[in-house]
Design a protein around this motif. Structure first.
Motif, short mmCIF file in Angstrom:
data_model
loop_
_atom_site.label_atom_id
_atom_site.label_comp_id
_atom_site.label_asym_id
_atom_site.label_seq_id
_atom_site.Cartn_x
_atom_site.Cartn_y
_atom_site.Cartn_z
N ARG A 51 4.33 -12.74 -4.67
CA ARG A 51 3.24 -12.57 -3.69
C ARG A 51 2.40 -11.33 -3.95
O ARG A 51 1.32 -11.17 -3.38
N LEU A 52 2.92 -10.41 -4.79
CA LEU A 52 2.23 -9.14 -4.97
C LEU A 52 0.84 -9.32 -5.58
O LEU A 52 -0.08 -8.56 -5.27
N TYR A 53 0.66 -10.32 -6.45
CA TYR A 53 -0.64 -10.52 -7.07
C TYR A 53 -1.72 -10.79 -6.01
O TYR A 53 -2.79 -10.18 -6.03
N ASP A 54 -1.40 -11.71 -5.11
CA ASP A 54 -2.38 -12.03 -4.04
C ASP A 54 -2.57 -10.84 -3.10
O ASP A 54 -3.69 -10.57 -2.64
N ASP A 97 0.57 4.92 -9.27
CA ASP A 97 0.06 3.94 -10.24
C ASP A 97 1.27 3.12 -10.70
O ASP A 97 2.27 3.70 -11.14
N ALA A 98 1.19 1.80 -10.57
CA ALA A 98 2.39 1.01 -10.89
C ALA A 98 2.01 -0.39 -11.31
O ALA A 98 0.97 -0.94 -10.90
N SER A 99 2.87 -0.98 -12.13
CA SER A 99 2.73 -2.39 -12.47
C SER A 99 3.30 -3.22 -11.33
O SER A 99 3.97 -2.70 -10.44
N VAL A 100 3.05 -4.53 -11.37
CA VAL A 100 3.56 -5.41 -10.33
C VAL A 100 5.08 -5.34 -10.28
O VAL A 100 5.69 -5.29 -9.21
N SER A 101 5.72 -5.33 -11.45
CA SER A 101 7.19 -5.30 -11.46
C SER A 101 7.72 -3.98 -10.91
O SER A 101 8.71 -3.95 -10.17
N GLU A 102 7.06 -2.85 -11.26
CA GLU A 102 7.48 -1.55 -10.73
C GLU A 102 7.29 -1.48 -9.22
O GLU A 102 8.13 -0.95 -8.49
N LEU A 103 6.18 -2.05 -8.76
CA LEU A 103 5.91 -2.04 -7.33
C LEU A 103 6.90 -2.90 -6.57
O LEU A 103 7.34 -2.55 -5.46
N ALA A 104 7.29 -4.04 -7.16
CA ALA A 104 8.25 -4.94 -6.50
C ALA A 104 9.59 -4.26 -6.29
O ALA A 104 10.34 -4.60 -5.36
N ASP A 105 9.92 -3.27 -7.14
CA ASP A 105 11.21 -2.58 -7.02
C ASP A 105 11.26 -1.62 -5.83
O ASP A 105 12.35 -1.27 -5.36
N VAL A 106 10.09 -1.15 -5.34
CA VAL A 106 10.11 -0.13 -4.28
C VAL A 106 9.57 -0.64 -2.94
O VAL A 106 9.53 0.11 -1.97
N CYS A 107 9.13 -1.90 -2.91
CA CYS A 107 8.64 -2.42 -1.62
C CYS A 107 9.26 -3.78 -1.34
O CYS A 107 9.89 -4.39 -2.21
N GLU A 154 -1.47 -4.45 -20.54
CA GLU A 154 -0.32 -5.29 -20.87
C GLU A 154 0.10 -6.15 -19.68
O GLU A 154 0.49 -7.29 -19.84
N ALA A 155 0.03 -5.59 -18.49
CA ALA A 155 0.34 -6.34 -17.26
C ALA A 155 -0.54 -5.79 -16.13
O ALA A 155 -1.10 -4.70 -16.24
N LEU A 156 -0.68 -6.58 -15.09
CA LEU A 156 -1.50 -6.15 -13.95
C LEU A 156 -0.88 -4.92 -13.30
O LEU A 156 0.31 -4.87 -13.03
N ARG A 157 -1.75 -3.94 -13.08
CA ARG A 157 -1.32 -2.72 -12.43
C ARG A 157 -2.23 -2.42 -11.22
O ARG A 157 -3.37 -2.91 -11.15
N GLY A 158 -1.72 -1.61 -10.34
CA GLY A 158 -2.50 -1.20 -9.18
C GLY A 158 -2.35 0.28 -8.93
O GLY A 158 -1.37 0.90 -9.34
N ARG A 159 -3.36 0.86 -8.28
CA ARG A 159 -3.28 2.27 -7.92
C ARG A 159 -4.16 2.54 -6.69
O ARG A 159 -5.10 1.80 -6.41
N VAL A 160 -3.81 3.62 -6.00
CA VAL A 160 -4.63 4.09 -4.88
C VAL A 160 -5.50 5.21 -5.41
O VAL A 160 -5.01 6.33 -5.64
N TYR A 173 0.83 -1.20 0.00
CA TYR A 173 0.00 0.00 0.00
C TYR A 173 0.87 1.25 0.00
O TYR A 173 0.63 2.20 -0.75
N VAL A 174 1.90 1.27 0.86
CA VAL A 174 2.79 2.44 0.92
C VAL A 174 3.56 2.57 -0.39
O VAL A 174 3.80 3.69 -0.88
N GLY A 175 3.94 1.43 -0.99
CA GLY A 175 4.61 1.48 -2.29
C GLY A 175 3.74 2.12 -3.34
O GLY A 175 4.21 2.94 -4.15
N LEU A 176 2.45 1.79 -3.38
CA LEU A 176 1.54 2.41 -4.33
C LEU A 176 1.33 3.89 -4.05
O LEU A 176 1.13 4.69 -4.97
N LEU A 177 1.38 4.27 -2.76
CA LEU A 177 1.30 5.69 -2.44
C LEU A 177 2.49 6.44 -3.02
O LEU A 177 2.36 7.59 -3.47
N ARG A 178 3.66 5.81 -3.00
CA ARG A 178 4.85 6.45 -3.56
C ARG A 178 4.70 6.63 -5.09
O ARG A 178 5.00 7.67 -5.66
N LEU A 179 4.23 5.56 -5.75
CA LEU A 179 4.20 5.55 -7.22
C LEU A 179 2.86 6.03 -7.79
O LEU A 179 2.79 6.34 -8.98
#
Length: 355
Positions: A48-51, A32-42, A68-74, A24-30
């Motif tokens: 495990r990020l998908y679950d 909007d991010a893909s799973v791979s982008e999020l994995a780099d900052v958290c 193109e790939a799963l993304r997440g955003r707050v 959650y904090v990683g998404l606050l930083r970014l």
């Protein structure tokens, strides 16, 4: 809170799992991010990020979508912010509860409670006055009497017999206080002894509250017959009997008593050798602890003769005082506060006839 690492720890304390807080904090930083982008900052493993994102989405904290790939955003921090505020409210309530319990902790498996403050003790006594059924004895300052005025009025309306010793000093300067007496008591006396707050209710409850520069603040509350009887004798001898009456209600006839010694004193002073005195006693059987009411003829008065013209020692005040009453062919012994040997511990007594 500028430090997002600290925010991550707070979210974990608030019920997020460790991975959920980190994601959650990683998404606050970014934002909007893909799973791979999020994995780099958290600190959450990519596998495990998908679950974790799925769980956060189900809780309403994030949104996921495909590009193109799963993304997440707050999209909105309100759900998480509300959760934190609710948690903060619960924690604040828990802190208040802790402080309240610290002010009045109870010893388990006993009928005695020790309070940390004078005010908490008076509050407990007020609740007992609210529930009083028969008698209330008080030793109070004028301010404490004003504080207790409403529950005392209600008790008088219920027929509770109330006696109040008002501590001298401030009472002399309060011109409005005497106007209150008829509403809150059957009798009021001006106690000139140095005293603490004392409340005695229905023969079994007692409260003592202390607040002075020598002893500090504390309170003692007991639901114990032996300890209550000790405080009753202190009240009767030190705070009541020696002092002048400020107010007494017209009790009418028959006369109601809450002190068996006062009843004995009046019986001995008014009856002749051939007269029969009949009394009604409301009290508690000392063996069964059940409420009882008996009415009958006084066949004997049991007391140490302290009413003759001679000096009275302090110890003699504690010697047994009791009545023997015949009712429906049975005889009963009746004692006052702290009665153990007698059949009945009297709470309220009434002379119904002298013939």
């Amino acid at each position: 809170m500028d430090d997002l690492d600290e925010l991550e720890g707070v979210l974990a304390d608030a019920g997020f799992s460790g991975y959920e807080a980190a994601a959650y904090v990683g998404l606050l930083r970014l934002r909007d991010a893909s799973v791979s982008e999020l994995a780099d900052v958290c600190s959450v493993p990519r596998s495990r990020l998908y679950d974790v994102l799925e769980d956060l989405e189900e809780a309403g904290y994030v949104e996921t979508y495909e590009r193109e790939a799963l993304r997440g955003r707050v999209a909105n921090v309100s759900p998480a912010a509300e959760e934190l505020r609710e948690r903060a409210t619960r924690l604040e309530d828990a802190a208040d509860h802790l402080e309240d319990r610290w002010e009045r902790p109870r010893f388990e498996h006993t009928d005695m409670s020790v309070f940390q403050t004078h005010a908490a003790t008076v509050t407990e006594a007020t609740a007992r006055v609210d529930a009083a059924e028969h008698t209330v004895h008080l030793c109070v300052s004028p301010d404490e009497l004003l504080e207790l005025a409403d529950p005392l009025r209600d008790a008088v309306d219920r027929g509770v017999v109330i006696r109040i010793a008002v501590q001298a000093g401030e009472a002399d300067g309060d011109e409005d206080l005497p106007h209150l007496f008829p509403d809150v008591a059957a009798e009021v006396r001006r106690c000139e002894s140095t005293a603490h707050f004392i409340a005695l209710v229905d023969g079994s409850f007692a409260a003592l509250a202390v607040d002075n520069e020598w002893d500090g603040q504390y309170g003692l509350v007991v639901d114990d017959n032996a300890l209550t009887s000790i405080l009753h004798w202190y009240y009767q001898i030190q705070l009541w009997e020696p002092w002048d009456t400020l107010y007494t209600a017209s009790m009418g006839s028959p006369t109601t008593y809450v002190s068996i010694r006062e009843l004995i004193r009046d019986i001995e002073s008014v009856r002749a050798d051939d007269e029969t005195v009949t009394v009604r006693v409301e009290g508690v059987e000392t063996q069964s602890k059940e409420a009882v009411e008996i009415e009958g003829e006084v066949v004997d008065v049991i007391y140490t003769d302290i009413y003759e013209d001679r000096d009275v020692t302090f110890a003699q005040q504690f010697i047994q005082a009791a009545l023997r009453i015949r009712s429906d062919g049975e005889e009963y012994t009746v004692g006052g506060y702290g009665a153990v040997l007698e059949d009945v511990r009297a709470i309220q007594m009434t002379i119904t006839d002298i013939d």
